[in-house]
Design a protein around this motif. Structure first.
Motif, PDB file in Angstrom:
ATOM      1  N   ASP A  18       0.837  -1.202   0.000  1.00  0.00           N
ATOM      2  CA  ASP A  18       0.000   0.000   0.000  1.00  0.00           C
ATOM      3  C   ASP A  18       0.874   1.256   0.000  1.00  0.00           C
ATOM      4  O   ASP A  18       0.561   2.237  -0.680  1.00  0.00           O
ATOM      5  N   TRP A  41      -7.384   6.515   3.807  1.00  0.00           N
ATOM      6  CA  TRP A  41      -7.373   5.066   3.570  1.00  0.00           C
ATOM      7  C   TRP A  41      -7.415   4.302   4.900  1.00  0.00           C
ATOM      8  O   TRP A  41      -8.137   3.310   5.054  1.00  0.00           O
ATOM      9  N   ALA A  78     -10.826   4.419   6.442  1.00  0.00           N
ATOM     10  CA  ALA A  78     -11.759   3.548   5.709  1.00  0.00           C
ATOM     11  C   ALA A  78     -11.585   2.077   6.079  1.00  0.00           C
ATOM     12  O   ALA A  78     -12.296   1.215   5.563  1.00  0.00           O
ATOM     13  N   ARG A 111      -8.403   0.476   5.989  1.00  0.00           N
ATOM     14  CA  ARG A 111      -7.257  -0.076   5.259  1.00  0.00           C
ATOM     15  C   ARG A 111      -7.657  -1.170   4.258  1.00  0.00           C
ATOM     16  O   ARG A 111      -7.100  -2.273   4.264  1.00  0.00           O
ATOM     17  N   PRO A 112      -8.653  -0.891   3.425  1.00  0.00           N
ATOM     18  CA  PRO A 112      -9.025  -1.905   2.405  1.00  0.00           C
ATOM     19  C   PRO A 112      -7.901  -2.093   1.396  1.00  0.00           C
ATOM     20  O   PRO A 112      -7.090  -1.184   1.177  1.00  0.00           O
ATOM     21  N   ALA A 113      -7.854  -3.263   0.782  1.00  0.00           N
ATOM     22  CA  ALA A 113      -6.798  -3.560  -0.196  1.00  0.00           C
ATOM     23  C   ALA A 113      -6.925  -2.652  -1.414  1.00  0.00           C
ATOM     24  O   ALA A 113      -8.025  -2.437  -1.927  1.00  0.00           O
ATOM     25  N   MET A 114      -5.785  -2.116  -1.859  1.00  0.00           N
ATOM     26  CA  MET A 114      -5.753  -1.353  -3.108  1.00  0.00           C
ATOM     27  C   MET A 114      -5.330  -2.305  -4.225  1.00  0.00           C
ATOM     28  O   MET A 114      -4.317  -2.995  -4.097  1.00  0.00           O
ATOM     29  N   GLN A 115      -6.129  -2.325  -5.291  1.00  0.00           N
ATOM     30  CA  GLN A 115      -5.960  -3.336  -6.327  1.00  0.00           C
ATOM     31  C   GLN A 115      -4.857  -2.950  -7.317  1.00  0.00           C
ATOM     32  O   GLN A 115      -4.727  -1.789  -7.706  1.00  0.00           O
ATOM     33  N   LEU A 143      -8.863   7.231  -4.394  1.00  0.00           N
ATOM     34  CA  LEU A 143      -8.962   6.153  -3.402  1.00  0.00           C
ATOM     35  C   LEU A 143     -10.062   5.167  -3.788  1.00  0.00           C
ATOM     36  O   LEU A 143      -9.868   3.944  -3.713  1.00  0.00           O
ATOM     37  N   HIS A 144     -11.212   5.695  -4.210  1.00  0.00           N
ATOM     38  CA  HIS A 144     -12.329   4.826  -4.588  1.00  0.00           C
ATOM     39  C   HIS A 144     -11.935   3.912  -5.755  1.00  0.00           C
ATOM     40  O   HIS A 144     -12.231   2.715  -5.731  1.00  0.00           O
ATOM     41  N   ILE A 169      -9.482   1.124  -4.611  1.00  0.00           N
ATOM     42  CA  ILE A 169     -10.124   0.068  -3.820  1.00  0.00           C
ATOM     43  C   ILE A 169     -11.018  -0.800  -4.703  1.00  0.00           C
ATOM     44  O   ILE A 169     -11.049  -2.025  -4.576  1.00  0.00           O
TER      45      ILE A 169
END
Length: 337
Positions: free
Chosen positions: A47, A70, A73, A75-79, A95-96, A99
């Motif tokens: 990340d 982030w 939110a 800490r969702p995985a960033m693709q 950010l959207h 994710i």
């Protein structure tokens, strides 16, 4: 004003300033260069590495604020993916997209009839961001890939199912080729299990080899089952297949676009004019239609065909075949079997 009131006022101002800074930093749009900004986020990037790449590209004017948003939110995985930004964009939108994985598709295309060397060339020239680090060079690539578990019978030729394979930056070429190989295994085994009875083929690999020849004959899909029947009948009678594409494969880079009489006598196990039966390996990647044609051929006893454009004319005997040649090819070129 008492000290307590001043403290409360100071806290309120701090909170208002922080909220305002957060809102402006996350939602105020950043105008990007006219050509846009492209940011590859490779497979396996942390990340922190992803945020650094975005910041260096100019789409994150406040990377620490982005990191805070982030974290808030969850800490969702960033693709991983190839991200392209144009016009104006704010950090919340960035950010959207990270994710949700809203990236630009990257695909490796394998076309029916391509040889393995064509696939390798496609990877080298037209597959950006694909990791080619462990991909063998073109010379000897069929054998080397087979040693890496991509292919069987000592060769990868013919074993990559033609299709479009999606990947993200940093994906290794070998992993994509392995997916294509597994797909071919699946398709071939399923078709072999439901094959027509009485075929003169001993195993799925022989079906793969013959399907590659049918594919390289270049006939329209509607003709392939009939052409497959001709080749299968020749195998039953012990006749050589006499397929020009196998000679062209044997010649490799020496083929200049028109087979000469001398080239037709090239000494190679792939020359099906000199050797009866099937060549030792496929000569290309057969598509689903060619595989189907070989395992579900037309009901025919024909042994010959000629092609004039998209028109095909079949014969059961050599005498009939000669008549067809005189009738259809006397004044025009065409393919003869």
């Amino acid at each position: 004003m008492t000290r307590r009131r001043m403290a409360v006022l100071l806290v309120l101002l701090t909170v208002l300033f922080s909220v305002g800074f957060y809102g402006i930093g996350m939602y105020w749009p950043e105008t990007l260069p006219a050509k846009g900004v492209t940011v590859p986020i490779p497979l396996g990037a942390s990340d922190a590495q992803s945020i650094t790449s975005l910041a260096r590209s100019g789409v994150l004017p406040y990377p620490r604020l982005f990191h805070l948003a982030w974290a808030l939110a969850g800490r969702p995985a960033m693709q991983a993916g190839l991200y392209e930004f144009r016009g104006s964009v704010n950090q919340e939108q960035v950010l959207h997209r990270l994710i949700a994985g809203q990236s630009t598709p990257l695909n490796l295309l394998i076309v029916p009839g391509w040889r393995l060397q064509d696939v390798v060339r496609e990877i080298r020239d037209s597959a950006p961001y694909l990791n080619r680090r462990d991909l063998p060079q073109e010379e000897g690539v069929a054998t080397r890939l087979a040693h890496l578990g991509i292919g069987a019978e000592g060769s990868a030729e013919g074993w990559l199912f033609p299709d479009s394979y999606r990947y993200v930056p940093g994906t290794t070429a070998l992993s994509v080729l392995r997916r294509a190989y597994v797909r071919m295994q699946h398709e071939l085994q399923a078709l072999w299990a439901g094959r027509a009875p009485g075929l003169p083929l001993h195993d799925p690999y022989q079906a793969l080899i013959l399907a590659s020849i049918v594919q390289k004959e270049g006939a329209p899909p509607a003709e392939q089952a009939h052409i497959a029947a001709v080749f299968l009948n020749r195998l039953r009678h012990g006749m050589p297949l006499q397929s020009d594409p196998t000679v062209i494969y044997a010649l490799g880079g020496r083929y200049a676009g028109l087979l000469t009489a001398q080239e037709m006598r090239v000494d190679s196990p792939y020359n099906t004019y000199l050797h009866a039966g099937l060549p030792p390996t496929p000569i290309a990647m057969p598509g689903f239609t060619s595989l189907m044609a070989v395992l579900h051929p037309a009901d025919s006893t024909d042994l010959y065909f000629i092609a004039q454009g998209d028109e095909y004319h079949y014969s059961e005997s050599y005498a009939q075949h000669l008549k067809q040649i005189r009738r259809y090819l006397q004044h025009a070129g065409g393919a003869v079997q």
